[in-house]
Design a protein around this motif. Structure first.
Motif, PDB file in Angstrom:
ATOM      1  N   TRP A   1       0.833  -1.209   0.000  1.00  0.00           N
ATOM      2  CA  TRP A   1       0.000   0.000   0.000  1.00  0.00           C
ATOM      3  C   TRP A   1       0.867   1.259   0.000  1.00  0.00           C
ATOM      4  O   TRP A   1       0.601   2.208  -0.755  1.00  0.00           O
ATOM      5  N   LEU A   2       1.904   1.285   0.833  1.00  0.00           N
ATOM      6  CA  LEU A   2       2.787   2.451   0.887  1.00  0.00           C
ATOM      7  C   LEU A   2       3.447   2.698  -0.466  1.00  0.00           C
ATOM      8  O   LEU A   2       3.537   3.840  -0.934  1.00  0.00           O
ATOM      9  N   ASP A   3       3.898   1.633  -1.100  1.00  0.00           N
ATOM     10  CA  ASP A   3       4.586   1.763  -2.383  1.00  0.00           C
ATOM     11  C   ASP A   3       3.638   2.235  -3.477  1.00  0.00           C
ATOM     12  O   ASP A   3       4.013   3.022  -4.347  1.00  0.00           O
ATOM     13  N   GLU A   4       2.393   1.775  -3.444  1.00  0.00           N
ATOM     14  CA  GLU A   4       1.430   2.119  -4.488  1.00  0.00           C
ATOM     15  C   GLU A   4       0.835   3.511  -4.316  1.00  0.00           C
ATOM     16  O   GLU A   4       0.564   4.207  -5.293  1.00  0.00           O
ATOM     17  N   THR A   5       0.580   3.922  -3.071  1.00  0.00           N
ATOM     18  CA  THR A   5      -0.148   5.177  -2.846  1.00  0.00           C
ATOM     19  C   THR A   5       0.738   6.317  -2.362  1.00  0.00           C
ATOM     20  O   THR A   5       0.352   7.476  -2.479  1.00  0.00           O
TER      21      THR A   5
END
Length: 257
Positions: free
Chosen positions: A21-25
């Protein structure tokens, strides 16, 4: 600037989903709850590899909160709430980051009610309000982000009857939440979605996710200075449906300069 709150429901068990999630958003600030690990077990190095500085307040097996900041190191300004010296739960962490004061909050569940756990919930909310009043007096941008374990309105749950006897929907819990708001805080999600039907949590049981039987308990409350900068808010609902995901979805706001 994007600020998110995410009850991860066990940071070790959900770490792949959290990093994903951190990497995508790429939120600028992420407030985490229920990290469920002692301080020495917090995977700070994993976040550093993605460019996130972190502070955390852990506890073995349950509770625990953290604040992550992209390309920055949060400066801690508070750990725990004053007013109960016997309260050793890791539920509140506050920091300065990017010119904001941000708190990660994991409010007590309060079940079963009535009883001592519900009394603790209401007492904790009074202590949170007191800290909130101190922060409002500073007249700075403040975000109180977290899992409040309060469903504010009937339209914040798939069925108004479904949780009628639960601590999350008791009149005392709702009144305490509204009292906090009345001091001058803005409920960001409610501001942009006044008709409700925006869920942040789906139980693992009874096919709740598959049937979209959710409710809203993850809130971001903004001081007047922060509310003036509010541009958008929402929920990363799709992340709830991924393999071995938390039962909560990341909930976020965007603030302008």
């Amino acid at each position: 600037m994007r600020i998110a709150t995410y009850n991860i429901n066990g940071i070790k068990a959900r770490l792949p989903r959290l990093l994903e999630w951190l990497d995508e958003t790429r939120p600028d600030i992420a407030c985490l709850q229920e990290i469920k690990t002692q301080d020495e077990g917090f995977p700070a190095a994993e976040f550093e590899r993605l460019g996130y500085g972190a502070i955390w307040h852990g506890q073995k097996g349950f509770n625990g909160v953290a604040i992550l900041a992209r390309d920055a190191q949060p400066v801690e300004t508070g750990r725990g709430l004053e007013g109960d010296p016997e309260d050793v739960h890791s539920r509140y962490l506050e920091a300065e980051v990017f010119g904001l004061r941000v708190a990660s909050i994991y409010l007590p569940n309060g079940n079963p009610q009535p009883g001592p756990k519900f009394d603790y919930k209401l007492s904790w909310m009074k202590r949170l309000r007191a800290r909130g009043q101190e922060l409002l007096a500073l007249e700075i941008p403040v975000v109180l982000a977290g899992d409040y374990n309060v469903i504010p309105h009937d339209h914040d749950i798939w069925s108004a009857k479904a949780m009628r006897d639960d601590a999350l929907r008791q009149p005392e819990s709702i009144a305490a939440y509204r009292t906090i708001l009345s001091d001058g805080w803005t409920d960001a999600i409610a501001t942009h979605h006044p008709q409700g039907a925006v869920w942040t949590y789906w139980d693992y049981q009874a096919g709740a996710w598959q049937q979209d039987h959710g409710f809203r308990i993850d809130h971001l409350l903004l001081s007047p200075v922060a509310a003036d900068r509010l541009l958008a808010s929402g929920v990363d609902k799709a992340h709830r449906g991924r393999e071995k995901a938390s039962d909560h979805a990341p909930t976020w706001i965007e603030l302008g300069e």
